[in-house]
Every structure is written in structure tokens, then in C-alpha cells.
Enzyme design. Structure first.
Site, PDB file in Angstrom:
ATOM      1  N   GLY A   1    -109.279  -7.477  22.950  1.00 45.65           N
ATOM      2  CA  GLY A   1    -110.082  -6.750  23.933  1.00 45.65           C
ATOM      3  C   GLY A   1    -110.228  -5.272  23.637  1.00 45.65           C
ATOM      4  O   GLY A   1    -111.168  -4.625  24.073  1.00 45.65           O
TER       5      GLY A   1
ATOM      6  N   TYR B   1     -93.769   0.314  31.802  1.00 43.48           N
ATOM      7  CA  TYR B   1     -94.443  -0.988  31.718  1.00 43.48           C
ATOM      8  C   TYR B   1     -95.167  -1.070  30.377  1.00 43.48           C
ATOM      9  O   TYR B   1     -95.926  -0.170  30.014  1.00 43.48           O
ATOM     10  CB  TYR B   1     -95.410  -1.107  32.892  1.00 43.48           C
ATOM     11  CG  TYR B   1     -96.383  -2.265  32.853  1.00 43.48           C
ATOM     12  CD1 TYR B   1     -95.994  -3.531  32.422  1.00 43.48           C
ATOM     13  CD2 TYR B   1     -97.694  -2.094  33.277  1.00 43.48           C
ATOM     14  CE1 TYR B   1     -96.888  -4.591  32.408  1.00 43.48           C
ATOM     15  CE2 TYR B   1     -98.591  -3.136  33.268  1.00 43.48           C
ATOM     16  CZ  TYR B   1     -98.190  -4.387  32.839  1.00 43.48           C
ATOM     17  OH  TYR B   1     -99.089  -5.432  32.820  1.00 43.48           O
TER      18      TYR B   1
ATOM     19  N   VAL C   1    -107.755 -11.381  27.490  1.00 39.32           N
ATOM     20  CA  VAL C   1    -106.690 -12.192  28.076  1.00 39.32           C
ATOM     21  C   VAL C   1    -105.420 -12.121  27.231  1.00 39.32           C
ATOM     22  O   VAL C   1    -104.308 -12.055  27.765  1.00 39.32           O
ATOM     23  CB  VAL C   1    -107.161 -13.655  28.232  1.00 39.32           C
ATOM     24  CG1 VAL C   1    -105.976 -14.575  28.501  1.00 39.32           C
ATOM     25  CG2 VAL C   1    -108.176 -13.758  29.362  1.00 39.32           C
TER      26      VAL C   1
ATOM     27  N   ILE D   1    -101.135 -15.438  19.182  1.00 35.86           N
ATOM     28  CA  ILE D   1    -101.308 -16.378  20.288  1.00 35.86           C
ATOM     29  C   ILE D   1    -102.768 -16.822  20.330  1.00 35.86           C
ATOM     30  O   ILE D   1    -103.674 -15.990  20.399  1.00 35.86           O
ATOM     31  CB  ILE D   1    -100.892 -15.740  21.619  1.00 35.86           C
ATOM     32  CG1 ILE D   1     -99.416 -15.350  21.559  1.00 35.86           C
ATOM     33  CG2 ILE D   1    -101.143 -16.701  22.777  1.00 35.86           C
ATOM     34  CD1 ILE D   1     -98.930 -14.559  22.744  1.00 35.86           C
TER      35      ILE D   1
ATOM     36  N   GLY E   1    -103.778  -9.843  25.127  1.00 33.48           N
ATOM     37  CA  GLY E   1    -102.841  -8.747  25.310  1.00 33.48           C
ATOM     38  C   GLY E   1    -102.403  -8.583  26.740  1.00 33.48           C
ATOM     39  O   GLY E   1    -101.257  -8.208  27.022  1.00 33.48           O
TER      40      GLY E   1
ATOM     41  N   HIS F   1    -108.179  -2.751  24.530  1.00 35.78           N
ATOM     42  CA  HIS F   1    -107.762  -1.840  25.595  1.00 35.78           C
ATOM     43  C   HIS F   1    -106.384  -1.222  25.371  1.00 35.78           C
ATOM     44  O   HIS F   1    -105.899  -0.497  26.233  1.00 35.78           O
ATOM     45  CB  HIS F   1    -107.758  -2.564  26.943  1.00 35.78           C
ATOM     46  CG  HIS F   1    -109.092  -2.614  27.604  1.00 35.78           C
ATOM     47  ND1 HIS F   1    -109.484  -1.712  28.562  1.00 35.78           N
ATOM     48  CD2 HIS F   1    -110.143  -3.452  27.439  1.00 35.78           C
ATOM     49  CE1 HIS F   1    -110.709  -1.992  28.974  1.00 35.78           C
ATOM     50  NE2 HIS F   1    -111.133  -3.053  28.312  1.00 35.78           N
TER      51      HIS F   1
ATOM     52  N   TYR G   1     -98.794  -0.180  29.750  1.00 40.82           N
ATOM     53  CA  TYR G   1     -99.098   1.245  29.811  1.00 40.82           C
ATOM     54  C   TYR G   1     -98.357   1.936  28.669  1.00 40.82           C
ATOM     55  O   TYR G   1     -97.647   2.910  28.854  1.00 40.82           O
ATOM     56  CB  TYR G   1     -98.651   1.851  31.153  1.00 40.82           C
ATOM     57  CG  TYR G   1     -99.266   1.242  32.376  1.00 40.82           C
ATOM     58  CD1 TYR G   1    -100.440   0.480  32.299  1.00 40.82           C
ATOM     59  CD2 TYR G   1     -98.686   1.409  33.629  1.00 40.82           C
ATOM     60  CE1 TYR G   1    -100.999  -0.080  33.435  1.00 40.82           C
ATOM     61  CE2 TYR G   1     -99.247   0.854  34.771  1.00 40.82           C
ATOM     62  CZ  TYR G   1    -100.398   0.105  34.669  1.00 40.82           C
ATOM     63  OH  TYR G   1    -100.952  -0.459  35.784  1.00 40.82           O
TER      64      TYR G   1
END
Length: 490
Positions: free
Chosen positions: A107, A427, A176, A236, A178, A109, A430
Site C-alpha cells: 500500500g 505502536y 491490507v 504474506i 502491512g 503507507h 506508527y
């Protein structure tokens, strides 16, 4: 033996090693891949070299952070967009043969760009062709390929059912792959936990090119990929997820208050009650600076998702948070899919402005009922809320980047006395490389603990044990990948 002779012998060994691991030309790598397929198997993916007309377009197409698009950033030797599992297997085997690293993108991101950055020659594997979503309403599950986006998952759900959802993020362009493998905070976490809490199975290609599922990979590896990310253990391919029930009608609101309107007291009250609200009621806070010149101030936006209608919401708010002054006319009833668009609209509104802001997501309900070790995501009991520090700017360049990164580091430092410590928790989705990074050649567990404990607390050691078992030669690695557990390390 003279020192000169010893030096020449060592130099000869070094040159021999370097020659044996010389990086291939794109053509050589393509030839290697073709040899991995039998006479009846055809490579249907696309391979782009730096000379391809679409190379730069594809490289930049899903990179959400333009900071990584400058000319000094290393570019991949090849960009490969596979259509089938066997092509990824061939990429892994040939990359190992030529001592190349791979980066997998679903993705784009990743805040630090680890899904498409590497200092040494590497292969970028973009999984956007692997994006199918197969929904089974009878057993309320779905198989979702890694290259699908959250928006595509939600769209597929909306076409099939008005009462099924999935507890994942709000940005529809997030991949989806990551997102789920990092844990996934969301507006439904109070009732259903994280996305990773609702993963039932997965297909993964390991460092040997073998395709495994939950049964064949074993529970340790299956545990590790639900909250650590797959980048340390394999590629994955797809996830089997458990769908959740949502009511046909949900309610949203967005209340804004400046300092002059009592924002400080409201945020203070929210901190005391946010983790104790009804499990159907999720309220997050976005804090940002607004205005210009002498009119500058700070604004707190309280935006909420309630799993039910206004008639149920108002009594709960009047009892638990009357200070906010919520009125029925501030609320909008809609379905769950529309609520995703509502939150995304709010986020985009913030991102269009050059501002520093914080998003504070409460952690309560089901989150506190799940053990910190059930999956790798450990921020459960005792965690009141999660803070995401963000700064956004439109003008790219070194000067602008340095200015805004300095701003966010100042904010992060300022918050130090008021947040978790020993260690200061974080997290994974982030991601922050300021915590520390691995050395390129020697990944040390003891050194990696500095950043690893922040993300994973006591789960970090178990990661290293899994890594030592499933990828002992450390093929899957990056600046914050899981290291081995050295003998005697604790």
C-alpha cells in the site's frame, strides 16, 4: 608469516567473496527467475527495469510520503508485480542466490518507507495485483489477499451485507498486508479488538520459498505475524479474517472546541473517562493548532462512532460526558460503511492544512480483555489511550522537511513527562526510526532491544526466538527487523 603476506591473503579472500556475491544485472536476475519455472508454467507478472518507461511511475504510484522520492534515495534494481504465488517464490530464491534484499509493498503507507527503501541493491515486490476479496457470509469469514486495500475490503463487504464489518483502519488506500500484520487500531476496537485479533489464518512464503498456512507454519510464527509485521519472517500472501456484526444504523458526531471554549477541561475529562465508556461508544480526540497570526489557538475535535441510533446515544453521553454538551442535532445516523467515509473525510480535512497535530485513540472495552501476549500487540491493560503525532506539509524539499520534522520532534520531546515510560511505548504501524535501527551487516538482539521493547514490551524476546527458527540466515531484514536471539541474551 609476514604481515604483508597475511594482508595479501586476506585481501584475496575478501576479493573472492565479493566476486562470488556480485550483484546481477537485471537481465541475469530475469533469467534466474525463468529457470525457476517448469516448461508448463508461464511468468505472467511484469518486471520493470530502470530503463522501463513505467519504472518511475510505478515506483511513485503508491508512495504516500514524498520525502522518499528525492534523487539521492536508492532505487530498486527491479520492480516486479507478480500475479501468482510461484512468481514470488522465484523472486525469493533468486534474491537469495545473488545476495539481494527484497522489499514488499502492499500500500505504500509505511511512515518511514521501509517497504520500498534499502541501502544496498534490492528487488521491490509490489503486490497490487494480488487483491482479491472472497467473502463467506455463512461462516462470517473472508480471505483477503495482501495487495487489497482497506477500501476494497469494505466495498466488498458493503455489496454483500448491511450487518457485517471488520475492525480495521479508516484510510481506504492502506494496504491490507502491512495494516493487519502491524496490529491495526480502529473505531471498532472497543467491541471487537484489533484487526490482528480477528485473523484466523494466513498464507505465507518463507525464506526457503515454501508456502505455509497456520497449520504448517506453526503457532509461533502465526503468532508473530499478527502484530509484528511479516517483513521479518516472510511474504504474506493472504489473510483469513473473522467478520463482525454491526448494527444497520450507527451514529457519528464531530464536536470542535478551542482553548477559549474550554477545550483544556474537556480533554482532561476525556482522559479520565475515555477507557470506561460503553463498549458501543468510541470517542477519539484530535488536537491541532488553528488560525493565523494573533488569532492562533489550539482546537480539540471530539469525533465519535456509536454502534446504534441517536436515541440510545444521548442518554449515554448525558450520563458519562455531559460536559461536551452534545445535542441530537450534532449527530448523524448512517450505516457502518458511511461512518468510515465520515472519519476519512475528517482526517483528510486535517491533512490538507500545514499543521502539527495529535490523534488520541482510547483503549478500552475488549482491548483490556485480551492478554498482552495473545498476539504481539502488547498495549492493552493499563493503557488509557494511544497518541499519534503527525505533521503534514505540501511543499517537498530538504528545507521544508527539516523544519517540520524538527517541529514534530519538539512536540514528542515535550510530551515525554506525560506518557508511558521505562520504556516509552510505541505502536509499530506508527513506526519511528529515532528509537534506533539495526546495523546493516550485524543485527544484534541486545542492540535491537532498545527499540524492540518500546514496540513490543515483553513479547520482543519471543520474536527473536521465532526469527532464529524460521529465518536463521536473516534473509528478511530491514532497519527495524527482528534479530536473532544470541546465546546468553536476555
Amino acid at each position: 608469516m609476514s604481515l604483508i603476506l597475511l594482508f595479501l591473503i586476506l585481501l584475496s579472500i575478501s576479493l573472492s567473496w565479493a566476486t562470488s556475491f556480485s550483484y546481477p544485472t537485471p537481465q541475469t536476475f530475469i533469467q534466474c527467475m525463468s529457470k525457476q519455472f517448469g516448461p508448463y508454467t508461464k511468468f505472467v507478472g511484469t518486471i520493470y527495469t530502470s530503463n522501463s518507461s513505467l519504472y518511475l511511475h510505478l515506483l511513485q504510484s503508491s508512495q504516500q510520503n514524498p520525502r522518499w522520492l528525492n534523487f539521492s534515495t536508492p532505487k530498486p534494481l527491479l520492480i516486479i508485480t507478480p500475479f501468482q504465488e510461484s512468481e514470488i517464490q522465484a523472486i525469493i530464491l533468486c534474491s537469495k542466490k545473488y545476495n539481494l534484499q527484497i522489499r514488499v509493498r502492499s500500500g505504500g503507507h509505511d511512515y518511514k518507507g521501509l517497504s520500498y527503501l534499502c541501502k544496498t541493491p534490492f528487488i521491490l515486490v509490489d503486490l497490487f495485483n494480488l487483491r482479491s476479496v472472497e467473502i463467506n457470509l455463512e461462516d462470517e469469514t473472508a480471505w483477503v489477499q495482501t495487495g487489497a486495500t482497506l477500501g476494497e475490503l469494505y466495498y466488498s463487504l458493503a455489496k454483500r451485507s448491511e450487518i457485517h464489518g471488520f475492525p480495521a483502519g479508516l484510510c481506504p488506500s492502506v494496504g491490507v498486508g502491512g495494516h493487519l500484520s502491524g496490529g491495526s487500531l480502529c473505531t471498532l476496537l472497543w467491541k471487537y479488538g484489533l484487526a490482528a485479533d480477528n485473523v484466523l489464518d494466513a498464507y505465507l512464503i518463507d525464506a526457503n520459498g515454501k508456502i505455509t498456512d497456520r497449520e504448517t507454519m506453526g503457532e509461533d510464527l502465526f503468532w508473530a505475524i499478527r502484530g509484528r509485521g511479516g517483513a521479518s519472517f516472510g511474504v504474506i500472501l493472504s489473510w483469513k479474517i473473522k467478520l463482525v456484526r454491526v448494527p444497520p444504523t450507527v451514529t457519528t458526531f464531530n464536536i470542535k472546541k478551542t482553548l477559549e471554549q474550554g477545550a483544556t477541561k474537556l480533554v482532561s475529562k476525556w482522559q479520565y473517562i475515555s477507557d470506561k465508556l460503553h463498549e458501543d461508544l468510541f470517542i477519539r480526540v484530535i488536537i491541532q493548532n488553528v488560525g493565523n497570526g494573533t488569532q492562533k489557538t489550539v482546537q480539540a475535535s471530539f469525533n465519535s462512532l456509536f454502534l446504534g441510533g441517536v436515541d440510545r446515544l444521548m442518554p449515554l453521553m448525558n450520563e458519562s460526558f455531559p460536559e461536551l454538551g452534545l445535542q441530537a442535532e450534532n449527530c448523524t445516523e448512517m450505516n457502518w460503511i458511511q461512518s468510515i467515509l465520515f472519519f476519512e473525510w475528517i482526517s483528510n480535512k486535517f491533512l490538507k492544512e500545514e499543521r502539527v497535530f495529535m490523534i488520541m485513540d482510547p483503549s478500552g472495552g475488549q482491548m483490556k480483555e485480551i492478554s498482552e501476549s495473545d498476539i504481539p500487540f502488547p498495549h492493552r491493560k493499563g493503557n488509557l489511550y494511544n497518541i499519534q503525532y503527525l505533521v503534514w506539509w505540501e511543499v517537498n524539499g530538504i528545507k521544508a522537511s527539516n523544519k517540520h520534522v524538527h517541529w514534530i520532534r519538539m512536540l514528542y520531546k515535550y510530551m515525554r513527562p506525560y506518557v508511558s515510560k521505562f520504556p516509552r511505548a510505541a505502536y509499530l504501524n506508527y513506526r519511528d526510526l529515532d528509537f534506533g535501527t539495526n546495523k546493516e551487516s550485524n543485527v544484534s538482539y541486545l542492540e535491537a532491544r532498545v527499540w524492540g521493547l518500546k514496540y513490543f514490551k515483553g513479547n520482543f524476546k519471543r520474536f527473536a526466538q521465532v526469527k532464529s527458527k524460521v529465518d536463521p540466515k536473516n534473509f528478511f531484514r530491514n532497519k527495524q527487523s527482528i534479530p536473532f536471539l544470541e546465546t546468553g541474551a536476555d
